[in-house]
Motif scaffolding. Structure first.
Motif, mmCIF file in Angstrom:
data_model
loop_
_atom_site.group_PDB
_atom_site.id
_atom_site.type_symbol
_atom_site.label_atom_id
_atom_site.label_comp_id
_atom_site.label_asym_id
_atom_site.label_seq_id
_atom_site.Cartn_x
_atom_site.Cartn_y
_atom_site.Cartn_z
ATOM 1 N N GLU A 115 0.837 -1.203 0.000
ATOM 2 C CA GLU A 115 0.000 0.000 0.000
ATOM 3 C C GLU A 115 0.875 1.258 0.000
ATOM 4 O O GLU A 115 0.557 2.238 -0.685
ATOM 5 N N ALA A 116 1.977 1.224 0.726
ATOM 6 C CA ALA A 116 2.891 2.370 0.743
ATOM 7 C C ALA A 116 3.495 2.591 -0.642
ATOM 8 O O ALA A 116 3.608 3.735 -1.106
ATOM 9 N N ILE A 117 3.867 1.519 -1.315
ATOM 10 C CA ILE A 117 4.415 1.631 -2.673
ATOM 11 C C ILE A 117 3.347 2.156 -3.627
ATOM 12 O O ILE A 117 3.596 3.057 -4.423
ATOM 13 N N LYS A 118 2.145 1.617 -3.527
ATOM 14 C CA LYS A 118 1.040 2.067 -4.387
ATOM 15 C C LYS A 118 0.773 3.557 -4.178
ATOM 16 O O LYS A 118 0.653 4.317 -5.144
ATOM 17 N N THR A 119 0.723 3.982 -2.927
ATOM 18 C CA THR A 119 0.494 5.388 -2.625
ATOM 19 C C THR A 119 1.634 6.244 -3.158
ATOM 20 O O THR A 119 1.406 7.328 -3.705
ATOM 21 N N GLY A 120 2.857 5.753 -3.006
ATOM 22 C CA GLY A 120 4.007 6.479 -3.534
ATOM 23 C C GLY A 120 3.937 6.650 -5.036
ATOM 24 O O GLY A 120 4.245 7.722 -5.576
ATOM 25 N N LEU A 121 3.506 5.610 -5.744
ATOM 26 C CA LEU A 121 3.355 5.694 -7.201
ATOM 27 C C LEU A 121 2.247 6.667 -7.583
ATOM 28 O O LEU A 121 2.392 7.453 -8.527
ATOM 29 N N GLU A 122 1.142 6.607 -6.871
ATOM 30 C CA GLU A 122 0.043 7.548 -7.138
ATOM 31 C C GLU A 122 0.525 8.973 -6.961
ATOM 32 O O GLU A 122 0.246 9.843 -7.793
ATOM 33 N N ASP A 123 1.251 9.217 -5.881
ATOM 34 C CA ASP A 123 1.768 10.563 -5.627
ATOM 35 C C ASP A 123 2.753 10.983 -6.710
ATOM 36 O O ASP A 123 2.658 12.081 -7.257
ATOM 37 N N LEU A 124 3.681 10.103 -7.007
ATOM 38 C CA LEU A 124 4.750 10.418 -7.953
ATOM 39 C C LEU A 124 4.217 10.707 -9.348
ATOM 40 O O LEU A 124 4.741 11.572 -10.054
ATOM 41 N N PHE A 125 3.163 10.013 -9.752
ATOM 42 C CA PHE A 125 2.607 10.220 -11.086
ATOM 43 C C PHE A 125 1.444 11.206 -11.086
ATOM 44 O O PHE A 125 0.749 11.342 -12.090
ATOM 45 N N SER A 126 1.259 11.912 -10.006
ATOM 46 C CA SER A 126 0.234 12.954 -9.979
ATOM 47 C C SER A 126 0.790 14.194 -10.673
ATOM 48 O O SER A 126 1.983 14.289 -10.955
ATOM 49 N N LYS A 127 -0.063 15.140 -10.893
ATOM 50 C CA LYS A 127 0.357 16.369 -11.574
ATOM 51 C C LYS A 127 1.288 17.217 -10.713
ATOM 52 O O LYS A 127 1.913 18.148 -11.199
ATOM 53 N N ASP A 128 1.406 16.897 -9.421
ATOM 54 C CA ASP A 128 2.239 17.683 -8.522
ATOM 55 C C ASP A 128 3.733 17.431 -8.715
ATOM 56 O O ASP A 128 4.559 18.155 -8.159
ATOM 57 N N PHE A 129 4.084 16.394 -9.480
ATOM 58 C CA PHE A 129 5.486 16.046 -9.665
ATOM 59 C C PHE A 129 5.894 16.248 -11.119
ATOM 60 O O PHE A 129 5.158 15.894 -12.033
ATOM 61 N N SER A 130 7.085 16.773 -11.305
ATOM 62 C CA SER A 130 7.607 16.971 -12.662
ATOM 63 C C SER A 130 8.323 15.703 -13.122
ATOM 64 O O SER A 130 8.617 14.813 -12.318
ATOM 65 N N ASN A 131 8.619 15.636 -14.418
ATOM 66 C CA ASN A 131 9.361 14.496 -14.952
ATOM 67 C C ASN A 131 10.732 14.390 -14.305
ATOM 68 O O ASN A 131 11.221 13.288 -14.055
ATOM 69 N N THR A 132 11.352 15.515 -14.036
ATOM 70 C CA THR A 132 12.664 15.510 -13.382
ATOM 71 C C THR A 132 12.556 14.882 -11.996
ATOM 72 O O THR A 132 13.408 14.082 -11.605
ATOM 73 N N GLU A 133 11.520 15.231 -11.258
ATOM 74 C CA GLU A 133 11.317 14.635 -9.931
ATOM 75 C C GLU A 133 11.013 13.143 -10.043
ATOM 76 O O GLU A 133 11.480 12.351 -9.229
ATOM 77 N N ARG A 134 10.255 12.759 -11.044
ATOM 78 C CA ARG A 134 9.940 11.344 -11.257
ATOM 79 C C ARG A 134 11.197 10.536 -11.573
ATOM 80 O O ARG A 134 11.311 9.376 -11.192
#
Length: 163
Positions: free
Chosen positions: A107-126
């Motif tokens: 669940e922590a990994i899933k949440t991390g992926l959801e966060d990382l691929f949200s609009k709040d993160f740039s490609n550089t951050e990803r």
């Protein structure tokens, strides 16, 4: 095994120091009985063997990852973004295996992926999570699967990665 990884293999004295350092961090603020550290390490086997210390290190590092996780995306961009130059690179799979033993790990990994691929993160951050994605790719097709393939990351997170 590549020469880079083989030459970076940690020697037993350094391994023991790493185990003790991580154990100390996990026990900060707790009353510790004399000999508790030795007893905790002995639970992994004979303390004369490197494999005992490696098992202790990986378990303690996984415990630290789960207990210190405030933002799940940090698991992907920092904690599990293993790179060859990191001290823990040679233990990446074992640390991750230990982490996955926790019920809340996926669940922590899933949440991390959801966060990382949200609009709040740039490609550089990803891109900071590249080490994590390489770890998953290494595991794909091996006996070290985690219940999902490294390819459909967006599907795991329940989001679309299509442009």
């Amino acid at each position: 095994m590549s020469n880079t990884i083989a030459s970076s293999m940690m020697k037993l004295p350094e391994l023991k120091k790493r185990v003790k350092r991580t154990w100390d961090i996990l026990h900060t603020g707790f009353t510790i009985q004399p000999g508790q550290f030795e007893q905790d390490v002995k639970a992994f086997g004979d303390r004369r063997y490197k494999k005992t210390w490696e098992a202790a290190l990986c378990r303690f590092e996984a415990m630290f990852a789960i207990e210190s996780c405030l933002d799940s995306w940090m698991l992907l961009t920092n904690t599990f973004a293993f790179r060859p130059e990191r001290w823990d690179y040679e233990y990446r799979h074992q640390i991750f295996d230990e982490f996955l033993m926790y019920p809340e790990a996926l669940e922590a990994i899933k949440t991390g992926l959801e966060d990382l691929f949200s609009k709040d993160f740039s490609n550089t951050e990803r891109e900071q999570a590249d080490g994590f994605f390489r770890l998953l790719e290494e595991r794909e097709g091996s006996d070290r699967t985690i219940g999902f393939s490294a390819r459909p990351i967006g599907e795991l997170a329940g989001i679309s990665t299509a442009a």
